[in-house]
Design a protein around this motif. Structure first.
Motif, PDB file in Angstrom:
ATOM      1  N   ASP A 165       0.820  -1.204   0.000  1.00 48.99           N
ATOM      2  CA  ASP A 165       0.000   0.000   0.000  1.00 48.99           C
ATOM      3  C   ASP A 165       0.860   1.263   0.000  1.00 48.99           C
ATOM      4  OD1 ASP A 165       1.059  -0.170   2.523  1.00 48.99           O
ATOM      5  OD2 ASP A 165      -0.856   0.037   3.592  1.00 48.99           O
ATOM      6  N   GLN A 166       2.151   1.118  -0.412  1.00 47.45           N
ATOM      7  CA  GLN A 166       3.057   2.260  -0.491  1.00 47.45           C
ATOM      8  C   GLN A 166       3.519   2.475  -1.935  1.00 47.45           C
ATOM      9  OE1 GLN A 166       3.679   4.201   2.259  1.00 47.45           O
ATOM     10  NE2 GLN A 166       2.174   2.841   3.242  1.00 47.45           N
ATOM     11  N   LEU A 167       3.878   3.713  -2.259  1.00 47.02           N
ATOM     12  CA  LEU A 167       4.400   3.997  -3.593  1.00 47.02           C
ATOM     13  C   LEU A 167       5.712   3.255  -3.815  1.00 47.02           C
ATOM     14  CD1 LEU A 167       3.839   7.860  -3.859  1.00 47.02           C
ATOM     15  CD2 LEU A 167       2.408   6.035  -4.791  1.00 47.02           C
ATOM     16  N   ASP A 168       5.844   2.656  -4.980  1.00 49.28           N
ATOM     17  CA  ASP A 168       7.086   1.983  -5.337  1.00 49.28           C
ATOM     18  C   ASP A 168       8.139   3.029  -5.697  1.00 49.28           C
ATOM     19  OD1 ASP A 168       8.890  -0.011  -5.869  1.00 49.28           O
ATOM     20  OD2 ASP A 168       7.670  -1.011  -7.388  1.00 49.28           O
ATOM     21  N   LEU A 169       9.400   2.589  -5.837  1.00 53.43           N
ATOM     22  CA  LEU A 169      10.455   3.494  -6.258  1.00 53.43           C
ATOM     23  C   LEU A 169      10.147   4.041  -7.647  1.00 53.43           C
ATOM     24  CD1 LEU A 169      13.623   1.491  -5.147  1.00 53.43           C
ATOM     25  CD2 LEU A 169      12.578   3.464  -3.996  1.00 53.43           C
ATOM     26  N   TYR A 170      10.490   5.281  -7.878  1.00 51.24           N
ATOM     27  CA  TYR A 170      10.181   5.945  -9.147  1.00 51.24           C
ATOM     28  C   TYR A 170      10.739   5.179 -10.347  1.00 51.24           C
ATOM     29  CZ  TYR A 170      10.026   9.626 -12.700  1.00 51.24           C
ATOM     30  OH  TYR A 170       9.801  10.344 -13.848  1.00 51.24           O
ATOM     31  N   ARG A 171      11.939   4.645 -10.214  1.00 52.65           N
ATOM     32  CA  ARG A 171      12.553   3.950 -11.346  1.00 52.65           C
ATOM     33  C   ARG A 171      11.799   2.677 -11.719  1.00 52.65           C
ATOM     34  NH1 ARG A 171      15.693  -0.283  -9.321  1.00 52.65           N
ATOM     35  NH2 ARG A 171      16.214  -0.131  -7.083  1.00 52.65           N
ATOM     36  N   ARG A 172      10.900   2.220 -10.860  1.00 50.56           N
ATOM     37  CA  ARG A 172      10.120   1.016 -11.167  1.00 50.56           C
ATOM     38  C   ARG A 172       8.752   1.341 -11.752  1.00 50.56           C
ATOM     39  NH1 ARG A 172      11.466  -2.070  -5.464  1.00 50.56           N
ATOM     40  NH2 ARG A 172      13.622  -2.675  -5.963  1.00 50.56           N
ATOM     41  N   TRP A 173       8.399   2.605 -11.799  1.00 49.72           N
ATOM     42  CA  TRP A 173       7.131   2.962 -12.423  1.00 49.72           C
ATOM     43  C   TRP A 173       7.171   2.569 -13.895  1.00 49.72           C
ATOM     44  CZ3 TRP A 173       5.766   8.500 -10.216  1.00 49.72           C
ATOM     45  CH2 TRP A 173       5.641   8.405  -8.828  1.00 49.72           C
ATOM     46  N   ALA A 269       8.253  11.444  -1.653  1.00 50.83           N
ATOM     47  CA  ALA A 269       7.899  11.136  -0.265  1.00 50.83           C
ATOM     48  C   ALA A 269       7.547  12.393   0.518  1.00 50.83           C
ATOM     49  CB  ALA A 269       9.055  10.399   0.415  1.00 50.83           C
ATOM     50  N   ALA A 270       8.204  13.513   0.181  1.00 44.85           N
ATOM     51  CA  ALA A 270       7.948  14.768   0.883  1.00 44.85           C
ATOM     52  C   ALA A 270       6.693  15.471   0.381  1.00 44.85           C
ATOM     53  CB  ALA A 270       9.156  15.699   0.736  1.00 44.85           C
ATOM     54  N   THR A 271       6.188  15.066  -0.773  1.00 40.68           N
ATOM     55  CA  THR A 271       5.060  15.757  -1.402  1.00 40.68           C
ATOM     56  C   THR A 271       3.751  15.000  -1.244  1.00 40.68           C
ATOM     57  OG1 THR A 271       6.539  16.760  -3.050  1.00 40.68           O
ATOM     58  CG2 THR A 271       4.181  16.714  -3.570  1.00 40.68           C
ATOM     59  N   TYR A 272       3.751  13.703  -1.570  1.00 40.41           N
ATOM     60  CA  TYR A 272       2.521  12.919  -1.558  1.00 40.41           C
ATOM     61  C   TYR A 272       2.155  12.545  -0.116  1.00 40.41           C
ATOM     62  CZ  TYR A 272       2.264  12.460  -6.627  1.00 40.41           C
ATOM     63  OH  TYR A 272       2.132  12.725  -7.969  1.00 40.41           O
ATOM     64  N   THR A 273       0.969  12.926   0.296  1.00 38.85           N
ATOM     65  CA  THR A 273       0.493  12.638   1.648  1.00 38.85           C
ATOM     66  C   THR A 273      -0.127  11.237   1.706  1.00 38.85           C
ATOM     67  OG1 THR A 273      -1.726  13.496   1.218  1.00 38.85           O
ATOM     68  CG2 THR A 273      -0.042  15.092   1.931  1.00 38.85           C
ATOM     69  N   HIS A 274      -0.456  10.788   2.929  1.00 34.78           N
ATOM     70  CA  HIS A 274      -1.155   9.507   3.087  1.00 34.78           C
ATOM     71  C   HIS A 274      -2.491   9.539   2.343  1.00 34.78           C
ATOM     72  CE1 HIS A 274       1.766   7.944   5.866  1.00 34.78           C
ATOM     73  NE2 HIS A 274       1.595   8.957   6.708  1.00 34.78           N
ATOM     74  N   GLU A 275      -3.160  10.682   2.373  1.00 29.16           N
ATOM     75  CA  GLU A 275      -4.433  10.816   1.664  1.00 29.16           C
ATOM     76  C   GLU A 275      -4.231  10.712   0.153  1.00 29.16           C
ATOM     77  OE1 GLU A 275      -3.337  12.812   4.042  1.00 29.16           O
ATOM     78  OE2 GLU A 275      -4.759  12.394   5.663  1.00 29.16           O
ATOM     79  N   ASP A 276      -3.139  11.296  -0.361  1.00 29.41           N
ATOM     80  CA  ASP A 276      -2.840  11.199  -1.793  1.00 29.41           C
ATOM     81  C   ASP A 276      -2.614   9.746  -2.191  1.00 29.41           C
ATOM     82  OD1 ASP A 276      -2.910  13.981  -2.108  1.00 29.41           O
ATOM     83  OD2 ASP A 276      -0.754  14.196  -1.751  1.00 29.41           O
ATOM     84  N   VAL A 277      -1.812   9.035  -1.421  1.00 31.43           N
ATOM     85  CA  VAL A 277      -1.504   7.646  -1.737  1.00 31.43           C
ATOM     86  C   VAL A 277      -2.761   6.784  -1.671  1.00 31.43           C
ATOM     87  CG1 VAL A 277      -0.201   5.597  -1.026  1.00 31.43           C
ATOM     88  CG2 VAL A 277       0.887   7.855  -0.979  1.00 31.43           C
ATOM     89  N   ALA A 278      -3.616   7.026  -0.682  1.00 26.35           N
ATOM     90  CA  ALA A 278      -4.865   6.277  -0.567  1.00 26.35           C
ATOM     91  C   ALA A 278      -5.757   6.522  -1.779  1.00 26.35           C
ATOM     92  CB  ALA A 278      -5.600   6.681   0.707  1.00 26.35           C
ATOM     93  N   ARG A 279      -5.790   7.741  -2.254  1.00 24.34           N
ATOM     94  CA  ARG A 279      -6.611   8.040  -3.436  1.00 24.34           C
ATOM     95  C   ARG A 279      -6.049   7.357  -4.674  1.00 24.34           C
ATOM     96  NH1 ARG A 279      -8.706  13.945  -5.750  1.00 24.34           N
ATOM     97  NH2 ARG A 279     -10.127  13.029  -7.274  1.00 24.34           N
ATOM     98  N   LEU A 280      -4.718   7.329  -4.816  1.00 22.50           N
ATOM     99  CA  LEU A 280      -4.102   6.630  -5.948  1.00 22.50           C
ATOM    100  C   LEU A 280      -4.411   5.138  -5.894  1.00 22.50           C
ATOM    101  CD1 LEU A 280      -0.648   8.433  -6.075  1.00 22.50           C
ATOM    102  CD2 LEU A 280      -2.433   8.518  -7.830  1.00 22.50           C
ATOM    103  N   LEU A 281      -4.401   4.561  -4.721  1.00 20.45           N
ATOM    104  CA  LEU A 281      -4.697   3.134  -4.575  1.00 20.45           C
ATOM    105  C   LEU A 281      -6.133   2.830  -5.007  1.00 20.45           C
ATOM    106  CD1 LEU A 281      -2.978   2.334  -1.163  1.00 20.45           C
ATOM    107  CD2 LEU A 281      -2.518   1.175  -3.334  1.00 20.45           C
ATOM    108  N   ARG A 282      -7.040   3.770  -4.785  1.00 16.26           N
ATOM    109  CA  ARG A 282      -8.436   3.556  -5.175  1.00 16.26           C
ATOM    110  C   ARG A 282      -8.675   3.831  -6.656  1.00 16.26           C
ATOM    111  NH1 ARG A 282      -9.258   6.688  -0.445  1.00 16.26           N
ATOM    112  NH2 ARG A 282      -9.859   8.472  -1.750  1.00 16.26           N
ATOM    113  N   ALA A 283      -7.754   4.536  -7.307  1.00 17.50           N
ATOM    114  CA  ALA A 283      -7.958   4.949  -8.693  1.00 17.50           C
ATOM    115  C   ALA A 283      -7.817   3.767  -9.642  1.00 17.50           C
ATOM    116  CB  ALA A 283      -6.947   6.035  -9.072  1.00 17.50           C
ATOM    117  N   ASP A 284      -8.505   3.890 -10.772  1.00 17.96           N
ATOM    118  CA  ASP A 284      -8.393   2.866 -11.814  1.00 17.96           C
ATOM    119  C   ASP A 284      -7.083   3.040 -12.561  1.00 17.96           C
ATOM    120  OD1 ASP A 284     -10.874   1.808 -11.199  1.00 17.96           O
ATOM    121  OD2 ASP A 284     -11.919   3.184 -12.565  1.00 17.96           O
TER     122      ASP A 284
END
Length: 284
Positions: A165-173, A269-284
């Motif tokens: 439930d965490q953002l992966d490293l940028y190079r793996r996107w 990590a300094a920009t995206y909040t827990h709320e941002d990450v949760a919204r991304l997880l819910r997104a299609d």
């Protein structure tokens, strides 16, 4: 991601060495000129030694099939310095050069233009100062944006991926291979991005909030703002497009630092909040 990017640029380097001198010549010899007003404008920045490289980049926009007003933002030290001859030639052909209100690093690319045009129903296209854009660059970007006027439209985007439930490293996107819009699509500014007026206004209202979060990563800040303002990102084509680097620029070193050196991950990590990450997880 970094190795693939370097390999693709190596393949296009021969053509770039041929095209760059022609574009710099066109900066002084062309009879074309940039319009001064329009409902879509182009914005970029440059600085120091990169001012010379920017001549080929801006001239490639002058050679385009769709000409738009172009605004170049400089920090005061560069604004008050001696400009390269080619840059002065582009000013004679309608390039509008502005002095930045502050030293905002890569955010200077959009900051002044967004502030100037917020609330005016103006769409803004951002470009980089060390890339040579094809003649159809603006035309195809505008066509895609007109088809989906509420979206952010880019020639190149990454799909944000996760570790649990965490953002992966940028190079793996992952690279995006669809024109479908998504909040999980992360527009990369290097190939050019079109921002709708509502996004321009939202970002302008955030002021200099990026300073404490992503001072050296404008893409990170802009994509976080896109998520928070409910603007999805789509690609122009079903596959990402990367254009030629102006020979002699420092693009390769910059990409290595932000990507291989982990600079993007720190600022994400300094920009995206827990709320941002949760919204991304819910997104299609």
């Amino acid at each position: 991601m970094w190795i693939d990017y370097a390999a693709r640029q190596a393949l296009s380097s021969v053509g770039a060495f041929v095209r760059a001198p022609r574009l710099k010549f066109a900066a002084n010899a062309s009879s074309l000129s940039f319009p001064q007003e329009g409902d879509t404008v182009v914005s970029l920045t440059t600085h120091g030694d990169r001012m010379s490289a920017s001549v080929a980049s801006i001239a490639s926009l002058l050679m385009g099939t769709e000409l738009l007003p172009v605004f170049l933002w400089l920090d005061r030290v560069d604004f008050e310095s001696e400009w390269p001859e080619g840059l002065r030639g582009l000013v004679d052909r309608g390039l509008q050069v502005r002095c930045s209100d502050g030293a905002f690093g890569p955010h200077t690319k959009y900051f002044g233009t967004f502030a100037q045009f917020a609330g005016t129903d103006t769409r803004v296209i951002t470009v980089d100062d060390d890339m040579m854009y094809p003649r159809w660059f603006a035309q195809k970007l505008l066509n895609a944006s007109d088809a989906d006027p509420g979206l952010i439209v880019a020639y190149r985007a990454h799909e944000i991926t996760f570790r649990g439930d965490q953002l992966d490293l940028y190079r793996r996107w992952k690279a995006v291979y669809t024109t479908a819009p998504s909040h999980r699509h992360f527009a990369t500014g290097v190939s050019g991005v079109a921002y709708p007026p509502s996004m321009v206004e939202y970002v302008a209202r955030q002021g200099t909030g990026f300073i404490g979060h992503a001072p050296k990563a404008d893409d990170v800040w802009l994509n976080a703002c896109a998520l928070r303002s409910n603007h999805m990102v789509r690609q122009v084509f079903p596959h990402p497009r990367e254009f030629s680097i102006v020979p002699g620029s420092q693009r390769t070193a910059l990409v290595r630092g932000n990507l291989g050196g982990g600079g993007n991950d720190v600022q994400i990590a300094a920009t995206y909040t827990h709320e941002d990450v949760a919204r991304l997880l819910r997104a299609d």
